[in-house]
Design a protein around this motif. Sequence first.
Motif, PDB file in Angstrom:
ATOM      1  N   VAL A 117      17.596  -5.175 -10.777  1.00  0.00           N
ATOM      2  CA  VAL A 117      16.456  -6.077 -10.631  1.00  0.00           C
ATOM      3  C   VAL A 117      15.338  -5.375  -9.876  1.00  0.00           C
ATOM      4  N   SER A 118      14.143  -5.895 -10.038  1.00  0.00           N
ATOM      5  CA  SER A 118      12.982  -5.324  -9.364  1.00  0.00           C
ATOM      6  C   SER A 118      12.172  -6.421  -8.695  1.00  0.00           C
ATOM      7  N   GLN A 119      11.856  -6.213  -7.429  1.00  0.00           N
ATOM      8  CA  GLN A 119      10.962  -7.103  -6.690  1.00  0.00           C
ATOM      9  C   GLN A 119       9.810  -6.253  -6.154  1.00  0.00           C
ATOM     10  N   PRO A 120       8.761  -6.112  -6.955  1.00  0.00           N
ATOM     11  CA  PRO A 120       7.662  -5.201  -6.610  1.00  0.00           C
ATOM     12  C   PRO A 120       7.032  -5.505  -5.253  1.00  0.00           C
ATOM     13  N   THR A 121       6.668  -4.435  -4.559  1.00  0.00           N
ATOM     14  CA  THR A 121       5.981  -4.530  -3.279  1.00  0.00           C
ATOM     15  C   THR A 121       4.569  -3.985  -3.472  1.00  0.00           C
ATOM     16  N   LYS A 122       3.600  -4.821  -3.217  1.00  0.00           N
ATOM     17  CA  LYS A 122       2.217  -4.392  -3.376  1.00  0.00           C
ATOM     18  C   LYS A 122       1.803  -3.498  -2.207  1.00  0.00           C
ATOM     19  N   VAL A 123       1.516  -2.247  -2.530  1.00  0.00           N
ATOM     20  CA  VAL A 123       1.106  -1.289  -1.509  1.00  0.00           C
ATOM     21  C   VAL A 123      -0.157  -0.590  -1.984  1.00  0.00           C
ATOM     22  N   GLU A 124      -1.173  -0.587  -1.148  1.00  0.00           N
ATOM     23  CA  GLU A 124      -2.407   0.100  -1.480  1.00  0.00           C
ATOM     24  C   GLU A 124      -2.246   1.593  -1.181  1.00  0.00           C
ATOM     25  N   LYS A 125      -2.414   2.408  -2.203  1.00  0.00           N
ATOM     26  CA  LYS A 125      -2.286   3.852  -2.031  1.00  0.00           C
ATOM     27  C   LYS A 125      -3.612   4.530  -2.367  1.00  0.00           C
ATOM     28  N   ASP A 126      -3.945   5.512  -1.574  1.00  0.00           N
ATOM     29  CA  ASP A 126      -5.161   6.279  -1.794  1.00  0.00           C
ATOM     30  C   ASP A 126      -4.820   7.487  -2.665  1.00  0.00           C
ATOM     31  N   TRP A 127      -5.144   7.395  -3.945  1.00  0.00           N
ATOM     32  CA  TRP A 127      -4.791   8.466  -4.871  1.00  0.00           C
ATOM     33  C   TRP A 127      -5.751   9.648  -4.783  1.00  0.00           C
ATOM     34  N   ASN A 128      -6.804   9.500  -4.010  1.00  0.00           N
ATOM     35  CA  ASN A 128      -7.706  10.627  -3.761  1.00  0.00           C
ATOM     36  C   ASN A 128      -7.304  11.405  -2.510  1.00  0.00           C
ATOM     37  N   GLN A 129      -6.268  10.912  -1.864  1.00  0.00           N
ATOM     38  CA  GLN A 129      -5.812  11.558  -0.637  1.00  0.00           C
ATOM     39  C   GLN A 129      -5.291  12.967  -0.937  1.00  0.00           C
ATOM     40  N   GLU A 130      -5.471  13.836   0.008  1.00  0.00           N
ATOM     41  CA  GLU A 130      -4.970  15.208  -0.134  1.00  0.00           C
ATOM     42  C   GLU A 130      -4.317  15.635   1.175  1.00  0.00           C
ATOM     43  N   PRO A 131      -3.029  15.997   1.121  1.00  0.00           N
ATOM     44  CA  PRO A 131      -2.192  16.160  -0.073  1.00  0.00           C
ATOM     45  C   PRO A 131      -1.540  14.839  -0.499  1.00  0.00           C
TER      46      PRO A 131
END
Length: 327
Positions: A117-131
């Motif tokens: 089963v899956s219970q998604p967790t909403k997480v804001e991620k910065d995909w421009n982050q480096e690394p």
Amino acid sequence: MPVIYLPFYDRPIITHLATMLSLCCLLLRVTGKKSVLIYYNYTIHFCFGLMLTRLMGRRCLIDIEDGYRPDDRNIRNLPNYLLLWIYNRLCNGGAMLASTGLRQQTSSDHTYVCYGVSQPTKVEKDWNQEPLQVLLGGSLLPDTGAELLVEALRLLKSRHSDDAGKLSFVVTGFGECAEQFQQLAAGEMSDLLTFHGAVTDWEYSSILQQSHIGLCLKLPCSSMGTTTFPSKTVELVSNGLLLVSTKVSDVPVVFSEDTAVLLREATAECLVSELLALTRDAERCRRIAEEGQNRVASLLAPAKVADDLLKFWQASGQLPGQPLRDF
């Protein structure tokens, strides 16, 4: 959910007999005519209980999570083949499977593949982050891709040193390759790799939230890869990570090219190429991660899986010839 432990004793042979016989007593006491019994894997300890419940006319299913490879047939594994044959003969209600690769290990036409089963967790991620932080966790074994990651790290360091700083790798878990990761993290790979070893649930959850990309590198050619489904893929995607995986087991059944990055080959070159491509396209990373989370949220929602399982259990033995349930 009530849990009942069968008695056991700190004496060889006696403890096994006590468990086998006490299960029969328990089944006589707590089961009724409409009971559905699910026998997990094909252990010898359940044999007497399975025979008894079949004589009592109960509906019995087998739940196969750990199977064997067809090319593993030898004298040493003969007891396992015999036990599986007995279970297949006596389990009249069908079979629950951990992956479609286990289909050949049941004689029943009434089967259900359950990926969890899956219970998604909403997480804001910065995909421009480096690394971008890349996570590999779990059992650190050659079959789970630990050596594949080590080779990829060395390739990244030697041939792509200019782009290596766009990625950072975090490894958790334990196993025969753990010491190698520890040495690399403390030495030549200290700028790329962080090794945490075995961590608590809270620590692992924190690492999950901080990571962007989750790896599943089980080798498709391994016994583990052909007979089990890597449930960690669901865990990673549910927590908002972008899944990068080998095409192992039923991963290509659950995930598509739009919901995960599936490696064309289980090689270090392919892994490094895909990871570097992701560092150059933040929008693609965000889109695949979101689509992957939506995918498992719809297919593996707890209410949906529970409803499907109840229907399967209640219909067991009444729907001969029902095809394998796939997503």
